[in-house]
Design a protein around this motif. Structure first.
Motif, PDB file in Angstrom:
ATOM      1  N   LYS A 137       0.820  -1.223  -0.059  1.00  0.00           N
ATOM      2  CA  LYS A 137      -0.022   0.063  -0.198  1.00  0.00           C
ATOM      3  C   LYS A 137       0.983   1.260   0.101  1.00  0.00           C
ATOM      4  CE  LYS A 137      -3.738  -2.054   2.501  1.00  0.00           C
ATOM      5  NZ  LYS A 137      -4.657  -2.062   3.976  1.00  0.00           N
ATOM      6  N   ALA A 138       2.246   1.061   0.159  1.00  0.00           N
ATOM      7  CA  ALA A 138       2.910   2.275   0.198  1.00  0.00           C
ATOM      8  C   ALA A 138       2.777   3.137   1.381  1.00  0.00           C
ATOM      9  CB  ALA A 138       3.380   2.996  -1.018  1.00  0.00           C
ATOM     10  N   THR A 139       2.515   2.692   2.517  1.00  0.00           N
ATOM     11  CA  THR A 139       1.851   3.445   3.506  1.00  0.00           C
ATOM     12  C   THR A 139       2.559   2.867   4.826  1.00  0.00           C
ATOM     13  OG1 THR A 139       0.267   1.793   4.303  1.00  0.00           O
ATOM     14  CG2 THR A 139      -0.220   3.547   2.872  1.00  0.00           C
ATOM     15  N   VAL A 140       2.555   4.091   5.833  1.00  0.00           N
ATOM     16  CA  VAL A 140       3.337   3.664   7.099  1.00  0.00           C
ATOM     17  C   VAL A 140       2.210   3.933   8.296  1.00  0.00           C
ATOM     18  CG1 VAL A 140       4.939   4.399   8.696  1.00  0.00           C
ATOM     19  CG2 VAL A 140       5.383   4.436   6.408  1.00  0.00           C
ATOM     20  N   ARG A 141       2.140   2.579   9.071  1.00  0.00           N
ATOM     21  CA  ARG A 141       1.327   2.792  10.294  1.00  0.00           C
ATOM     22  C   ARG A 141       2.245   3.207  11.359  1.00  0.00           C
ATOM     23  NH1 ARG A 141      -3.284  -0.664  12.507  1.00  0.00           N
ATOM     24  NH2 ARG A 141      -2.912  -0.494  14.691  1.00  0.00           N
ATOM     25  N   VAL A 142       1.573   4.234  12.117  1.00  0.00           N
ATOM     26  CA  VAL A 142       2.564   4.532  13.195  1.00  0.00           C
ATOM     27  C   VAL A 142       1.578   4.416  14.800  1.00  0.00           C
ATOM     28  CG1 VAL A 142       3.404   6.800  14.429  1.00  0.00           C
ATOM     29  CG2 VAL A 142       3.226   6.458  12.030  1.00  0.00           C
ATOM     30  N   GLU A 143       2.189   3.864  15.794  1.00  0.00           N
ATOM     31  CA  GLU A 143       1.521   3.518  16.934  1.00  0.00           C
ATOM     32  C   GLU A 143       2.356   4.213  17.886  1.00  0.00           C
ATOM     33  OE1 GLU A 143       0.497  -0.536  17.792  1.00  0.00           O
ATOM     34  OE2 GLU A 143       0.681  -0.846  15.527  1.00  0.00           O
TER      35      GLU A 143
END
Length: 84
Positions: free
Chosen positions: A68-74
């Motif tokens: 998805k070319a995304t970054v998930r940030v927690e």
């Protein structure tokens, strides 16, 4: 139960004793936004190991999804690990 009541009373006393945080002026907000932009620019060129250390120190976990070319940030917002 007595210990819980005592803890609640102590917490309530702390909340009552807190002073209201003054609101930031427009100039102060602009300065903060500018400094964040400077930080973003500096991080863009930083080495991956330095970024990883900074994110870990801030309690952030980033997960890249190449499909998805995304970054998930927690974010860890635990006040015991970050302070008050």
């Amino acid at each position: 139960m007595a210990a819980a009541r005592a803890e609640k009373a102590e917490a309530m006393a702390c909340l009552s004793a807190r002073k209201a945080t003054p609101r930031l002026s427009e100039e102060e907000v602009r300065g903060l936004v500018s400094s964040v932009d400077d930080l973003r620019t500096a991080l863009r060129g930083a080495k991956p190991q330095l970024k990883a250390e900074l994110y870990a120190a801030l309690g952030l976990q980033l997960t890249y999804d190449p499909g998805k070319a995304t970054v998930r940030v927690e974010a860890n917002l635990d006040p015991h690990s970050l302070g008050k």
